[in-house]
Write a protein that holds these residues in place. Sequence first.
Motif, short mmCIF file in Angstrom:
data_model
loop_
_atom_site.label_atom_id
_atom_site.label_comp_id
_atom_site.label_asym_id
_atom_site.label_seq_id
_atom_site.Cartn_x
_atom_site.Cartn_y
_atom_site.Cartn_z
N CYS A 184 0.66 -1.10 -0.10
CA CYS A 184 0.22 -0.12 0.06
C CYS A 184 0.90 1.43 -0.27
O CYS A 184 2.49 1.52 0.24
CB CYS A 184 -0.93 0.25 1.12
N ASN A 185 0.06 2.17 -0.47
CA ASN A 185 0.39 3.64 -0.62
C ASN A 185 -0.78 4.48 0.29
O ASN A 185 -1.38 3.92 0.16
CB ASN A 185 0.59 3.77 -1.73
N SER A 186 0.46 5.60 1.06
CA SER A 186 -1.26 6.36 1.48
C SER A 186 -0.30 7.92 1.88
O SER A 186 0.60 8.01 1.43
CB SER A 186 -1.53 5.62 2.77
N VAL A 187 -1.10 8.30 1.93
CA VAL A 187 -0.73 10.05 2.23
C VAL A 187 -1.53 10.49 3.71
O VAL A 187 -2.62 10.41 3.40
CB VAL A 187 -0.80 10.66 0.60
N GLY A 188 -1.22 10.99 4.51
CA GLY A 188 -1.76 11.67 5.13
C GLY A 188 -2.58 10.23 6.09
O GLY A 188 -3.78 11.83 6.96
N TRP A 189 -2.31 9.53 6.35
CA TRP A 189 -3.58 8.42 7.06
C TRP A 189 -2.39 8.10 8.42
O TRP A 189 -2.29 6.71 8.38
CB TRP A 189 -3.70 7.60 6.45
N THR A 190 -1.65 9.29 8.93
CA THR A 190 -1.13 8.73 10.25
C THR A 190 -1.50 7.88 10.89
O THR A 190 -1.06 7.07 11.49
CB THR A 190 -0.99 10.18 11.05
N ASP A 191 -2.90 7.76 11.74
CA ASP A 191 -4.01 6.97 12.47
C ASP A 191 -3.48 5.80 12.02
O ASP A 191 -3.51 4.62 12.86
CB ASP A 191 -4.63 7.40 12.67
N HIS A 192 -3.02 5.29 10.60
CA HIS A 192 -3.63 4.02 10.75
C HIS A 192 -2.40 2.97 10.13
O HIS A 192 -1.97 2.07 9.10
CB HIS A 192 -4.05 3.71 9.18
N VAL A 193 -0.83 3.90 10.27
CA VAL A 193 0.04 3.89 9.78
C VAL A 193 0.88 2.29 10.76
O VAL A 193 1.11 1.00 9.89
CB VAL A 193 1.41 4.76 10.34
N GLY A 194 0.21 1.97 11.85
CA GLY A 194 0.48 0.75 12.40
C GLY A 194 -0.24 -1.09 11.54
O GLY A 194 -0.01 -1.42 11.06
N VAL A 195 -1.69 0.13 11.34
CA VAL A 195 -2.24 -1.17 10.74
C VAL A 195 -1.74 -1.56 9.54
O VAL A 195 -2.05 -2.65 9.10
CB VAL A 195 -4.31 -0.54 10.58
N MET A 196 -1.58 -0.64 8.48
CA MET A 196 -0.86 -0.75 7.36
C MET A 196 0.06 -1.84 7.14
O MET A 196 -0.21 -3.08 6.73
CB MET A 196 -1.10 0.74 6.51
N ARG A 197 1.07 -1.39 7.85
CA ARG A 197 2.18 -2.19 8.34
C ARG A 197 2.00 -3.46 9.23
O ARG A 197 2.58 -4.46 8.18
CB ARG A 197 3.20 -1.50 9.25
N GLY A 198 1.19 -3.93 9.40
CA GLY A 198 0.70 -4.87 10.17
C GLY A 198 0.22 -5.82 9.42
O GLY A 198 0.18 -7.20 9.06
N LEU A 199 -0.65 -5.30 8.51
CA LEU A 199 -1.47 -6.17 7.33
C LEU A 199 -0.62 -6.77 6.50
O LEU A 199 -0.46 -8.11 5.81
CB LEU A 199 -2.78 -5.16 6.44
N VAL A 200 0.30 -5.72 5.95
CA VAL A 200 1.29 -6.24 4.60
C VAL A 200 1.98 -6.87 5.63
O VAL A 200 2.70 -7.88 5.40
CB VAL A 200 1.92 -5.06 4.55
N GLU A 201 3.07 -6.99 6.17
CA GLU A 201 4.40 -7.15 7.07
C GLU A 201 3.81 -8.94 6.92
O GLU A 201 4.24 -9.63 7.19
CB GLU A 201 4.66 -6.30 8.47
N GLY A 202 2.47 -8.81 8.19
CA GLY A 202 2.04 -10.25 8.32
C GLY A 202 0.97 -11.32 7.12
O GLY A 202 0.61 -11.99 7.90
N GLN A 203 0.91 -10.57 6.11
CA GLN A 203 0.25 -11.39 5.54
C GLN A 203 -1.16 -12.26 5.97
O GLN A 203 -1.31 -13.15 5.61
CB GLN A 203 1.08 -11.99 4.73
N VAL A 204 -1.98 -11.03 6.12
CA VAL A 204 -2.92 -10.77 7.26
C VAL A 204 -4.03 -11.66 6.16
O VAL A 204 -4.69 -11.64 5.20
CB VAL A 204 -3.71 -9.85 7.87
N ARG A 205 -4.74 -12.77 5.91
CA ARG A 205 -5.87 -12.82 5.61
C ARG A 205 -7.27 -12.65 5.95
O ARG A 205 -7.45 -13.14 6.60
CB ARG A 205 -6.69 -15.02 5.85
N LEU A 206 -7.74 -11.83 4.80
CA LEU A 206 -8.64 -10.76 5.41
C LEU A 206 -10.13 -11.37 5.10
O LEU A 206 -10.95 -10.75 5.50
CB LEU A 206 -8.24 -9.53 3.82
N GLY A 207 -10.25 -12.96 3.91
CA GLY A 207 -11.71 -13.22 3.79
C GLY A 207 -12.53 -12.11 3.16
O GLY A 207 -12.52 -11.38 2.68
#
Length: 450
Positions: A391-414
């Motif tokens: 992902c890419n984001s601009v101006g979404w400071t509150d979701h940085v940890g979530v983006m990293r967690g989803l990508v790095e964790g290769q989370v199955r989103l169903g």
Amino acid sequence: MTHHVILGAGPAGVIAAETIRKHAPHDPITLVGDENEAPYSRMAIPYLLIGKVGEEGTHLRHTADHYSRLNIQLLRGVRAKRLDTAKRTVELSDGNTLGFDTLLIATGSSPATPPIPGIDGPGVHSCWTLADARAIANLAKPGAKVLQMGAGFIGCIIMEALQKRGVELSVVEMGDRMVPRMMGPTAGGMIKDWCGNHGVKVFTGTRVEAIERGNGAEPGLLGKIAQVVGIGSASAPNGKMQVRLSSGERVEADLVISATGVRPNIGFLETSGVRCLVGVLTDEHLQTNVPGIYAAGDCAEAYDKVSGKTIVSAIQPNAAEQARMAALNMIGQSTSLPGVTQINVLDTLGLISTSFGNWQGVPGGEHVELTDKTAGRHLSLQFHGDVMVGCNSVGWTDHVGVMRGLVEGQVRLGEWKDRLMHDPTKLMDAYLSSAQGQGHWSGAADERRR
Ligand SMILES: Cc1cc2nc3c(=O)[nH]c(=O)nc-3n(C[C@H](O)[C@H](O)[C@H](O)COP(=O)(O)OP(=O)(O)OC[C@H]3O[C@@H](n4cnc5c(N)ncnc54)[C@H](O)[C@@H]3O)c2cc1C
């Protein structure tokens, strides 16, 4: 006792030495650094330029006897010149040869200098070392005209420091947008607009063709002799420079900063038999193809489980983690690195942008994008199946940890994958619903994160 030799006294080298000492109190450790400085963090250079910290504040450790107290032999201003893997020795620039039982290559990277006429003259600097920072501080005075070549990760980080010094800043990037190796066209364009609105003149799709001094000529013979014998300044040009751009424009500059990319410091390994691609190739234990020889940090190439390729991910948290892992393996504690991922959080003059994993997408993948230029917000999510792979984001400071967690964790989103395709702003809900129960997340098995 095992003699551990560490080449490179940056963050990776220092953390590795300390980790070894913690677990092997009596093993001899030699830390070899080619800079004649106390080991320091490049990350702190922008703070030094702003004046938030002094030079001492950039040092990795703050007590003068830190290394001797830990019985770590620190060699400063000494360079590793050649590695003999058969004899298990390193030839040093001071004429000595150092034997080792285990070796860590933690030599980082160095700025790549593009072949531009005039780039080797006075007034042109990288922003990479403490010596560079001193030279920049000397020239980047309030009102000075500064031209920065390159708007990549490092270029964007240092812009704020330069601007806070009150200089008149121009940035020239040959890519079609800012941060082209981290951001897509929308994000890169928004960062450019932001910089423009904050007083920085940004040229994209433009090359620096030449840096001219005085009346357009290089320093004459007398000028060159004066520099060589030390009468002329090596860091200050005589008068302003004229920087010629591929667009035909000319930009006046008192200081040119070259931030056009870096290359791992691996030249001394050329005849060693240690396998290198872009960086030193390592396995999951950070070991190279030669048993007992490891690599960590900006010079190391490690497996990225998101892209399925090996990459050099040149950021300090990676350097620190790889160094710790390599050190544990060097003392015989078999430990595996879960992998490295492209993780970049960038602060450009106060605008926060992120780039994680396969931000450009993957073949056969799906993509959703949401942009609100007025609010300064942009989200671009890339999926492969029901996994968010980048992902890419601009101006979404509150979701940085979530983006990293989803990508790095290769989370199955169903089912959450389709919901995100309809409304990408539901990232937090998707994370909370999908990631929590997934024990296979690489981090979930790691005790330190519990
Ligand atoms: C201005 C700036 C800002 C940055 N900001 C951030 C940030 O905000 N976040 C982030 O995560 N990262 C940032 N970085 C990147 C970060 O500094 C690096 O990822 C980190 O320094 C890597 O650590 P390292 O120990 O692998 O390499 P280095 O810090 O480069 O240390 C390697 C050391 O080895 C030495 N060496 C090289 N060759 C030899 C040799 N043959 N023999 C002996 N010694 C040798 C080098 O001179 C150097 O001292 C920034 C970098 C810069 C320049």
